[in-house]
Design an enzyme around this catalytic site. Structure first.
Site, mmCIF file in Angstrom:
data_model
loop_
_atom_site.group_PDB
_atom_site.id
_atom_site.type_symbol
_atom_site.label_atom_id
_atom_site.label_comp_id
_atom_site.label_asym_id
_atom_site.label_seq_id
_atom_site.Cartn_x
_atom_site.Cartn_y
_atom_site.Cartn_z
ATOM 1 N N LYS A 15 -1.362 1.098 2.127
ATOM 2 C CA LYS A 15 -0.934 1.813 3.347
ATOM 3 C C LYS A 15 -2.094 2.643 3.907
ATOM 4 C CE LYS A 15 2.298 4.108 1.168
ATOM 5 N NZ LYS A 15 2.241 3.596 -0.221
ATOM 6 N N ARG A 92 9.410 9.475 2.594
ATOM 7 C CA ARG A 92 9.476 8.836 1.282
ATOM 8 C C ARG A 92 10.863 8.913 0.667
ATOM 9 N NH1 ARG A 92 3.745 8.743 0.117
ATOM 10 N NH2 ARG A 92 3.300 7.660 -1.805
ATOM 11 N N ARG A 131 -8.780 1.839 -8.859
ATOM 12 C CA ARG A 131 -9.172 2.970 -8.006
ATOM 13 C C ARG A 131 -9.489 4.196 -8.872
ATOM 14 N NH1 ARG A 131 -5.066 5.090 -3.534
ATOM 15 N NH2 ARG A 131 -3.823 5.523 -5.385
ATOM 16 N N ARG A 133 -7.879 7.227 -9.312
ATOM 17 C CA ARG A 133 -7.644 8.602 -8.855
ATOM 18 C C ARG A 133 -6.936 9.374 -9.973
ATOM 19 N NH1 ARG A 133 -4.350 8.261 -3.481
ATOM 20 N NH2 ARG A 133 -2.598 8.623 -4.892
ATOM 21 N N ARG A 144 5.531 6.288 -10.679
ATOM 22 C CA ARG A 144 5.505 6.284 -9.200
ATOM 23 C C ARG A 144 6.259 5.070 -8.655
ATOM 24 N NH1 ARG A 144 -0.708 6.765 -8.636
ATOM 25 N NH2 ARG A 144 -0.429 6.224 -6.460
HETATM 26 P P1 B4P Z 1 -4.219 2.681 -0.772
HETATM 27 O O1 B4P Z 1 -4.484 2.203 0.619
HETATM 28 O O2 B4P Z 1 -4.816 3.988 -1.166
HETATM 29 O O3 B4P Z 1 -2.679 2.690 -1.143
HETATM 30 P P2 B4P Z 1 -1.476 3.616 -0.705
HETATM 31 O O4 B4P Z 1 -0.367 2.635 -0.523
HETATM 32 O O5 B4P Z 1 -1.839 4.439 0.497
HETATM 33 O O6 B4P Z 1 -1.350 4.601 -1.994
HETATM 34 P P3 B4P Z 1 -0.350 5.716 -2.579
HETATM 35 O O7 B4P Z 1 1.066 5.398 -2.157
HETATM 36 O O8 B4P Z 1 -0.642 5.750 -4.025
HETATM 37 O O9 B4P Z 1 -0.827 7.105 -2.065
HETATM 38 P P4 B4P Z 1 -0.264 8.421 -1.377
HETATM 39 O O10 B4P Z 1 -1.496 9.168 -1.095
HETATM 40 O O11 B4P Z 1 0.615 8.118 -0.204
HETATM 41 O O12 B4P Z 1 -4.745 1.503 -1.710
HETATM 42 C C1 B4P Z 1 -4.690 1.576 -3.123
HETATM 43 C C2 B4P Z 1 -5.945 0.912 -3.735
HETATM 44 O O13 B4P Z 1 -5.959 -0.480 -3.411
HETATM 45 C C3 B4P Z 1 -7.255 1.480 -3.188
HETATM 46 O O14 B4P Z 1 -8.169 1.565 -4.243
HETATM 47 C C4 B4P Z 1 -7.710 0.441 -2.163
HETATM 48 O O15 B4P Z 1 -9.109 0.400 -2.011
HETATM 49 C C5 B4P Z 1 -7.193 -0.836 -2.781
HETATM 50 N N1 B4P Z 1 -6.850 -1.846 -1.763
HETATM 51 C C6 B4P Z 1 -6.242 -1.629 -0.562
HETATM 52 N N2 B4P Z 1 -6.073 -2.807 0.096
HETATM 53 C C7 B4P Z 1 -6.580 -3.789 -0.748
HETATM 54 C C8 B4P Z 1 -6.694 -5.220 -0.643
HETATM 55 N N3 B4P Z 1 -6.242 -5.902 0.424
HETATM 56 N N4 B4P Z 1 -7.213 -5.889 -1.691
HETATM 57 C C9 B4P Z 1 -7.658 -5.236 -2.784
HETATM 58 N N5 B4P Z 1 -7.606 -3.875 -2.940
HETATM 59 C C10 B4P Z 1 -7.067 -3.172 -1.923
HETATM 60 O O16 B4P Z 1 0.657 9.212 -2.441
HETATM 61 C C11 B4P Z 1 0.167 9.925 -3.569
HETATM 62 C C12 B4P Z 1 1.156 11.015 -4.061
HETATM 63 O O17 B4P Z 1 1.284 12.064 -3.038
HETATM 64 C C13 B4P Z 1 2.606 10.591 -4.303
HETATM 65 O O18 B4P Z 1 2.792 10.029 -5.598
HETATM 66 C C14 B4P Z 1 3.365 11.959 -4.122
HETATM 67 O O19 B4P Z 1 3.272 12.773 -5.270
HETATM 68 C C15 B4P Z 1 2.612 12.645 -3.010
HETATM 69 N N6 B4P Z 1 3.212 12.415 -1.678
HETATM 70 C C16 B4P Z 1 2.621 11.740 -0.636
HETATM 71 N N7 B4P Z 1 3.445 11.703 0.419
HETATM 72 C C17 B4P Z 1 4.598 12.358 0.062
HETATM 73 C C18 B4P Z 1 5.836 12.626 0.729
HETATM 74 N N8 B4P Z 1 6.068 12.205 1.980
HETATM 75 N N9 B4P Z 1 6.805 13.304 0.052
HETATM 76 C C19 B4P Z 1 6.597 13.741 -1.189
HETATM 77 N N10 B4P Z 1 5.443 13.508 -1.883
HETATM 78 C C20 B4P Z 1 4.441 12.819 -1.276
#
Ligand code: B4P
Length: 186
Positions: A15, A92, A131, A133, A144
């Site tokens: 995302k 979420r 990744r 993190r 998660r």
């Molecule tokens: P990302 O692009 O980082 O994935 P994401 O879906 O955004 O991640 P996530 O859901 O974990 O994060 P968030 O910050 O929202 O890609 C993941 C990895 O894959 C990266 O290394 C990327 O380079 C790689 N990648 C991407 N596309 C690729 C492809 N096509 N091929 C290969 N590799 C690829 O959430 C983190 C935490 O924040 C949550 O657990 C929660 O605690 C909190 N949080 C966030 N929003 C919240 C909300 N609304 N309410 C409550 N808590 C919240």
């Protein structure tokens, strides 16, 4: 052109990766609640201190806290003359979705499209482990994913009923997925 959209999908679906590219290409405000929370943690603010332990466990930060962040950013944008936006990782759960609906009614800015990014668990886990993190170790990732299934996945039906949802296969190269998303926006 679609100007107000959100990205939904499991952790690691990409995302953030896709939202960043699309927002830059279309001149949209990119609001990632994950990034905003991590910035608060980094800054050591009271809000960041509250969020840090919750995020490290892979759980959701409180709705009130996340909503306050989103409200203030969308209000700021409207006060500065408006424009499109892309919400990434928010809402979420159903309470956040209901609160977002009320906020957008107040602002007169309804959602136009919800993009659901779909990917198998095995690929999600592999991506997140590489990744590395702070919240990307296997036990936390599995938690998660459970939180996603229990709390976030009900939003799929919620937005489908409102005829806003379009699903995209999130496997493949970043560019291939970007093209699939772009095709939904025209
Ligand atoms: P990302 O692009 O980082 O994935 P994401 O879906 O955004 O991640 P996530 O859901 O974990 O994060 P968030 O910050 O929202 O890609 C993941 C990895 O894959 C990266 O290394 C990327 O380079 C790689 N990648 C991407 N596309 C690729 C492809 N096509 N091929 C290969 N590799 C690829 O959430 C983190 C935490 O924040 C949550 O657990 C929660 O605690 C909190 N949080 C966030 N929003 C919240 C909300 N609304 N309410 C409550 N808590 C919240």
């Amino acid at each position: 052109m679609t100007q107000r959209l959100l990205f939904l999908g499991p952790p690691g679906a990409g995302k953030g990766t896709q939202a960043q590219r699309l927002a830059a290409a279309q001149g949209l405000l990119h609001l990632s609640t994950g990034d905003l929370l991590r910035a608060e943690v980094q800054a050591g603010s009271a809000l960041g201190q509250e969020a840090e332990a919750v995020m490290a466990r892979g759980e959701l930060v409180s709705d009130a806290l996340v909503l306050a962040i989103v409200r203030s950013r969308l209000e700021q944008q409207q006060a500065a003359g408006g424009g499109g936006w892309l919400l990434d990782g928010f809402p979420r759960n159903l309470a956040q979705a209901e609160a977002l609906g009320q906020l957008l009614d107040e602002l007169g800015q309804p959602i136009q499209l919800v993009v659901l990014m779909e990917l198998d668990d095995a690929v999600l886990i592999e991506r997140l482990l590489s990744r590395g993190r702070a919240d990307d170790n296997e036990a936390v990732i599995r938690h998660r994913l459970e939180v996603y299934r229990e709390q976030t996945a009900p939003l799929i039906a919620y937005y489908r009923e409102r005829q806003l949802l379009q699903a995209v296969e999130a496997a493949g190269t970043v560019e291939a997925i970007e093209a699939r998303i772009a095709a939904l926006l025209t």
